[in-house]
Write an enzyme that holds these catalytic residues in place. Structure first.
Site, PDB file in Angstrom:
ATOM      1  N   LYS A  85       0.880  -1.160   0.000  1.00  0.00           N
ATOM      2  CA  LYS A  85       0.000   0.000   0.000  1.00  0.00           C
ATOM      3  C   LYS A  85       0.919   1.211   0.000  1.00  0.00           C
ATOM      4  CE  LYS A  85      -2.838   2.887   2.807  1.00  0.00           C
ATOM      5  NZ  LYS A  85      -3.608   3.136   4.012  1.00  0.00           N
TER       6      LYS A  85
ATOM      7  N   ALA B 242      -9.289   5.925   3.660  1.00  0.00           N
ATOM      8  CA  ALA B 242      -9.154   7.027   4.621  1.00  0.00           C
ATOM      9  C   ALA B 242     -10.354   7.965   4.663  1.00  0.00           C
ATOM     10  CB  ALA B 242      -7.900   7.868   4.374  1.00  0.00           C
ATOM     11  N   GLY B 243     -10.708   8.352   5.885  1.00  0.00           N
ATOM     12  CA  GLY B 243     -11.709   9.383   6.095  1.00  0.00           C
ATOM     13  C   GLY B 243     -13.071   8.903   6.561  1.00  0.00           C
TER      14      GLY B 243
END
Lengths: 71, 269
Positions: free
Chosen positions: B111, B198-199
């Site tokens: 990643k 993400a988020g």
């Protein structure tokens, strides 16, 4: 008179080890399982099969890394 | 030939979730960081249903016990380990971490994440692209964390990444999907799987993200920082599943006027 230990830098810290010790010897001394760590030896990744062969030299820099929790 | 009447099944069938040459059961990928303790991490990951989990590469702390090594707690036969380059701020640094991760001997997947700013942790997309090209050339399967920017997503795909992973909002922010339009456009235009990374803050965010049609969602803090991480992991599993099904089912059109659900004919005088 020959010193019985040599200086290394392991994970950014000064470390001394018996002259003639191999990478495997260092891992044993630190109680690390070879299969659980990756060794970067003077900025080159060292294959596990070479742990027994590489004799540490004064001033060698080693990074011992492993997987930790992360996202 | 069967003579029994089978219940009518939904024609909606999902396709397998394939990244590179591997098929995964779950469209939810989870991180392993920031948990209170290892037992709750393992229980949460199991509850999430994820079969791919992310890990970070760090120095062994020589002053502490071996407890911090994730492999003491997670069985690499049970979970596919996706190492990250989190914390790297340059392409060279990320390449170095990726090589170390591969040398651990599990797989050649990475990643890729190159951070460009400490306050927002937004990605340095130029450095990410540079690192992606080098790593793909070295045989890595690169899953690239990036901004919600179509042009960069296309370039990362061109560079040979097996997946492009735009953010929903900044890492650890829990702000949810701030730009569904950009995410939909990226999904529309790329051939490789698009995974929103993400988020996401809560299950409705995961659901809304999957409703855009993306292939998967990657999260860590939303589960690890919940009061009850195991319950949140279960909620996320359901949210991702619900969002995927809703996407496949095809939502009704939006209308700005009401349309009655009950017949308008047959009312009494």
């Amino acid at each position: 008179m020959t010193e019985t230990t040599i200086p290394l830098v392991v994970n950014g810290k000064d470390h001394r080890i018996t002259r003639g010790a191999t990478v495997r010897g260092l891992l044993d001394e630190l109680d690390l399982v070879p299969g659980m760590v990756v060794v970067e030896y003077n900025r080159e990744i060292l294959p596990r099969k070479e742990y027994d062969q590489v004799e540490l030299q004064p001033g060698d820099r080693l990074e011992l890394v492993h997987f930790v929790g992360g996202g | 030939m069967s003579t029994t009447t089978e219940p009518k099944v939904s024609p909606t069938q999902d396709t397998p979730f394939v990244i590179g040459d591997r098929t995964f059961r779950s469209r939810l990928i989870v991180g392993t960081g920031k948990y209170r303790d290892n037992a709750s991490m393992v229980a949460s990951i199991r509850a999430s249903g994820a079969d791919m989990v992310t890990v970070a590469v760090r120095r062994v702390d020589l002053d502490r016990s071996k407890e911090e090594a994730i492999l003491h707690h997670l069985d690499p036969d049970e979970f596919f380990l996706l190492a990250n380059t989190a914390g790297c701020y340059t392409a060279d640094e990320a390449i170095r971490y990726a090589r170390l991760a591969r040398a651990a001997g599990f797989n050649e997947w990475i990643k890729l994440e190159v951070i460009g700013d400490e306050r927002t942790l937004l990605p340095d997309v130029q450095a990410t692209l540079e690192a992606a090209r080098v790593l793909v050339d070295e045989g890595f399967k690169v899953m690239a964390y990036t901004n919600d920017d179509l042009i960069m997503a296309l370039r990362l795909e061109d560079a040979g990444c097996v997946s492009v992973m735009p953010l929903a909002s900044p890492i650890g922010s829990g702000l949810g999907l701030v730009n569904p339009f950009y995410i939909r456009e990226i999904k529309e235009r790329l051939q490789v799987p698009v995974i929103v990374d993400a988020g996401v803050g809560t299950a409705s965010d995961a659901c809304a993200t999957m409703e855009q049609g993306v292939d998967g969602v990657l999260m860590n803090t939303a589960i690890a920082a919940a009061d009850d991480p195991v319950a949140m992991a279960d909620a996320m599993r359901l949210g991702v599943r619900a969002g995927r099904l809703a996407y496949l089912a095809g939502r009704m059109p939006r209308r700005e006027i009401a349309v009655p659900s009950s017949p308008t004919r047959g009312m009494l005088d």
